[in-house]
Scaffold this motif. Structure first.
Motif, PDB file in Angstrom:
ATOM      1  N   ALA A 101       0.836  -1.210   0.000  1.00  0.00           N
ATOM      2  CA  ALA A 101       0.000   0.000   0.000  1.00  0.00           C
ATOM      3  C   ALA A 101       0.863   1.250   0.000  1.00  0.00           C
ATOM      4  O   ALA A 101       0.593   2.215  -0.727  1.00  0.00           O
ATOM      5  N   VAL A 102       1.919   1.236   0.806  1.00  0.00           N
ATOM      6  CA  VAL A 102       2.823   2.390   0.851  1.00  0.00           C
ATOM      7  C   VAL A 102       3.482   2.604  -0.513  1.00  0.00           C
ATOM      8  O   VAL A 102       3.552   3.732  -1.017  1.00  0.00           O
ATOM      9  N   SER A 103       3.946   1.527  -1.124  1.00  0.00           N
ATOM     10  CA  SER A 103       4.605   1.635  -2.430  1.00  0.00           C
ATOM     11  C   SER A 103       3.677   2.243  -3.472  1.00  0.00           C
ATOM     12  O   SER A 103       4.086   3.092  -4.269  1.00  0.00           O
ATOM     13  N   GLU A 104       2.408   1.812  -3.464  1.00  0.00           N
ATOM     14  CA  GLU A 104       1.445   2.360  -4.418  1.00  0.00           C
ATOM     15  C   GLU A 104       1.226   3.852  -4.187  1.00  0.00           C
ATOM     16  O   GLU A 104       1.139   4.630  -5.152  1.00  0.00           O
ATOM     17  N   LEU A 105       1.131   4.256  -2.931  1.00  0.00           N
ATOM     18  CA  LEU A 105       0.913   5.673  -2.625  1.00  0.00           C
ATOM     19  C   LEU A 105       2.130   6.508  -3.027  1.00  0.00           C
ATOM     20  O   LEU A 105       1.989   7.608  -3.576  1.00  0.00           O
ATOM     21  N   VAL A 106       3.301   5.979  -2.754  1.00  0.00           N
ATOM     22  CA  VAL A 106       4.528   6.707  -3.093  1.00  0.00           C
ATOM     23  C   VAL A 106       4.686   6.820  -4.609  1.00  0.00           C
ATOM     24  O   VAL A 106       5.057   7.871  -5.138  1.00  0.00           O
ATOM     25  N   GLU A 107       4.399   5.725  -5.311  1.00  0.00           N
ATOM     26  CA  GLU A 107       4.473   5.766  -6.779  1.00  0.00           C
ATOM     27  C   GLU A 107       3.491   6.777  -7.349  1.00  0.00           C
ATOM     28  O   GLU A 107       3.733   7.356  -8.423  1.00  0.00           O
ATOM     29  N   GLY A 108       2.404   7.013  -6.638  1.00  0.00           N
ATOM     30  CA  GLY A 108       1.427   8.022  -7.053  1.00  0.00           C
ATOM     31  C   GLY A 108       1.831   9.428  -6.687  1.00  0.00           C
ATOM     32  O   GLY A 108       1.106  10.380  -6.998  1.00  0.00           O
ATOM     33  N   GLY A 109       2.967   9.581  -5.988  1.00  0.00           N
ATOM     34  CA  GLY A 109       3.487  10.907  -5.676  1.00  0.00           C
ATOM     35  C   GLY A 109       3.209  11.404  -4.275  1.00  0.00           C
ATOM     36  O   GLY A 109       3.421  12.588  -3.980  1.00  0.00           O
ATOM     37  N   ALA A 110       2.746  10.551  -3.355  1.00  0.00           N
ATOM     38  CA  ALA A 110       2.415  11.008  -1.998  1.00  0.00           C
ATOM     39  C   ALA A 110       3.648  11.539  -1.280  1.00  0.00           C
ATOM     40  O   ALA A 110       4.677  10.881  -1.214  1.00  0.00           O
ATOM     41  N   GLU A 111       3.525  12.737  -0.774  1.00  0.00           N
ATOM     42  CA  GLU A 111       4.582  13.342   0.044  1.00  0.00           C
ATOM     43  C   GLU A 111       4.370  13.047   1.520  1.00  0.00           C
ATOM     44  O   GLU A 111       5.324  12.941   2.287  1.00  0.00           O
ATOM     45  N   VAL A 112       3.097  12.998   1.922  1.00  0.00           N
ATOM     46  CA  VAL A 112       2.725  12.723   3.307  1.00  0.00           C
ATOM     47  C   VAL A 112       1.743  11.558   3.298  1.00  0.00           C
ATOM     48  O   VAL A 112       0.817  11.528   2.482  1.00  0.00           O
ATOM     49  N   ILE A 113       1.948  10.599   4.194  1.00  0.00           N
ATOM     50  CA  ILE A 113       1.027   9.466   4.320  1.00  0.00           C
ATOM     51  C   ILE A 113       0.464   9.471   5.737  1.00  0.00           C
ATOM     52  O   ILE A 113       1.225   9.424   6.716  1.00  0.00           O
ATOM     53  N   VAL A 114      -0.862   9.570   5.831  1.00  0.00           N
ATOM     54  CA  VAL A 114      -1.549   9.563   7.125  1.00  0.00           C
ATOM     55  C   VAL A 114      -2.082   8.161   7.365  1.00  0.00           C
ATOM     56  O   VAL A 114      -2.848   7.634   6.559  1.00  0.00           O
ATOM     57  N   VAL A 115      -1.682   7.559   8.473  1.00  0.00           N
ATOM     58  CA  VAL A 115      -2.029   6.174   8.788  1.00  0.00           C
ATOM     59  C   VAL A 115      -2.940   6.151  10.006  1.00  0.00           C
ATOM     60  O   VAL A 115      -2.554   6.601  11.091  1.00  0.00           O
ATOM     61  N   ASP A 116      -4.153   5.628   9.826  1.00  0.00           N
ATOM     62  CA  ASP A 116      -5.108   5.499  10.924  1.00  0.00           C
ATOM     63  C   ASP A 116      -5.050   4.075  11.451  1.00  0.00           C
ATOM     64  O   ASP A 116      -5.389   3.121  10.742  1.00  0.00           O
ATOM     65  N   CYS A 117      -4.576   3.915  12.692  1.00  0.00           N
ATOM     66  CA  CYS A 117      -4.398   2.590  13.276  1.00  0.00           C
ATOM     67  C   CYS A 117      -5.634   2.160  14.067  1.00  0.00           C
ATOM     68  O   CYS A 117      -6.376   2.999  14.572  1.00  0.00           O
ATOM     69  N   PRO A 118      -5.831   0.846  14.206  1.00  0.00           N
ATOM     70  CA  PRO A 118      -6.981   0.362  14.975  1.00  0.00           C
ATOM     71  C   PRO A 118      -6.794   0.604  16.464  1.00  0.00           C
ATOM     72  O   PRO A 118      -5.679   0.806  16.942  1.00  0.00           O
ATOM     73  N   GLY A 119      -7.901   0.562  17.197  1.00  0.00           N
ATOM     74  CA  GLY A 119      -7.840   0.749  18.641  1.00  0.00           C
ATOM     75  C   GLY A 119      -7.580  -0.540  19.389  1.00  0.00           C
ATOM     76  O   GLY A 119      -8.075  -0.725  20.504  1.00  0.00           O
ATOM     77  N   THR A 120      -6.841  -1.439  18.788  1.00  0.00           N
ATOM     78  CA  THR A 120      -6.467  -2.706  19.417  1.00  0.00           C
ATOM     79  C   THR A 120      -4.987  -2.960  19.191  1.00  0.00           C
ATOM     80  O   THR A 120      -4.386  -2.429  18.249  1.00  0.00           O
ATOM     81  N   ASP A 121      -4.422  -3.790  20.042  1.00  0.00           N
ATOM     82  CA  ASP A 121      -3.001  -4.138  19.921  1.00  0.00           C
ATOM     83  C   ASP A 121      -2.868  -5.376  19.036  1.00  0.00           C
ATOM     84  O   ASP A 121      -3.271  -6.467  19.417  1.00  0.00           O
ATOM     85  N   ASN A 122      -2.341  -5.187  17.840  1.00  0.00           N
ATOM     86  CA  ASN A 122      -2.069  -6.315  16.951  1.00  0.00           C
ATOM     87  C   ASN A 122      -0.824  -6.002  16.130  1.00  0.00           C
ATOM     88  O   ASN A 122      -0.309  -4.885  16.167  1.00  0.00           O
ATOM     89  N   PHE A 123      -0.342  -6.975  15.405  1.00  0.00           N
ATOM     90  CA  PHE A 123       0.906  -6.789  14.673  1.00  0.00           C
ATOM     91  C   PHE A 123       0.810  -5.656  13.657  1.00  0.00           C
ATOM     92  O   PHE A 123       1.728  -4.839  13.529  1.00  0.00           O
TER      93      PHE A 123
END
Length: 284
Positions: A101-123
């Motif tokens: 997912a990161v690679s696709e966003l970067v290839e599309g030109g993303a300068e900033v990536i905002v990541v919304d994490c779940p409210g649980t502890d997982n890998f």
């Protein structure tokens, strides 16, 4: 992973392990504010099954299409958790999904990536945290939410020990440093602050500052308890869209104060100088 001319994208990660703290509202306001500042923004939802951020962006897209109004939208990639049984295989698959997912966003030109994490502890959440340049943890201004950061004595509010979440952030910091020698700037954002000075508000603030020095985060006055945030959220809109979206909301003093809260949050994020130099002021 480069956005342009060898530049690594800047990761802003939203994380905590308690619902109802305003994480989703914070996420969409960061995304739209940066888009309006001229950044190419990518967004990732690591709780894709719940799909809170995904739903917000879908509502925003639906509003754009139904009203025929152009509003800025990020490039978006949901990341689903693995359903495999073996832990090593789960982690490998979730790591691959995140990286893809990161690679696709970067290839599309993303300068900033905002990541919304779940409210649980997982890998997947831990892996996402380890990419943060800035980690933002919204909490409600109470000792109920404070327990997510540390355990305190009920009588005098002395700090007993950091929480499991705080220890997870520490591990994410070590992982990040070992990967690329990078550092995570951690901001704890105090949401739903009361308008009046109260003993609980003061005690929470003092205890937070004490903990901040101990485990290494900055505190920030976040978003107040304002109806406007809830009114806009269902349509995927933000305070930055009110005038352009023409939804019949007159900007009053409360709305202006809310916009200033958003401005303060964006200003607190330490974007790289080369990128910050190209930013425009938010429209008043």
């Amino acid at each position: 992973m480069t956005a342009q001319a060898g530049r690594k994208p800047y990761f802003i990660v939203l994380g905590n392990e308690k619902g109802g703290s305003g994480k989703s509202t914070t996420s969409i306001h960061i995304i739209v504010s940066l888009l309006r500042d001229g950044y190419r923004v990518g967004a990732m939802d690591l709780d894709a099954r719940q799909g809170t951020l995904a739903g917000t962006l879908a509502a925003r897209q639906a509003f754009v299409e139904s009203k025929g109004i152009e509003l800025p939208l990020p490039a978006f990639r949901p990341v689903f958790r693995s359903e495999l049984d073996n832990r090593q295989e789960v982690e490998a698959q979730e790591r691959e999904r995140f990286d893809h997912a990161v690679s696709e966003l970067v290839e599309g030109g993303a300068e900033v990536i905002v990541v919304d994490c779940p409210g649980t502890d997982n890998f997947l959440s831990r892996y996402g945290h380890s990419f943060a340049d800035t980690l933002i943890t919204p909490i409600n201004d109470s000792f109920v939410d404070f327990s997510m950061l540390a355990k305190v004595e009920p009588d005098n509010h002395d700090i007993i020990k950091p929480s499991i979440y705080s220890e997870m952030v520490w591990e994410a910091r070590k992982t990040r440093f070992n990967r690329d020698r990078g550092k995570i700037d951690w901001i704890v954002m105090r949401n739903r602050l009361a308008a009046v000075e109260a003993r609980n508000k003061r005690d929470v603030g003092e205890t937070l500052e004490s903990l901040a020095k101990r485990i290494g985060f900055r505190t920030l006055k976040g978003f107040g308890e304002r109806v406007i945030f809830r009114e806009l959220y269902l349509q995927g809109l933000t305070l930055m869209d009110v005038k352009e979206a023409n939804i019949g909301i007159a900007m009053g003093l409360s709305h202006i104060a809310a916009r200033n809260e958003v401005r303060a949050l964006i200003a607190a994020i330490k974007l790289p100088p080369a990128m910050a130099g190209d930013r425009a002021e938010l429209v008043a």
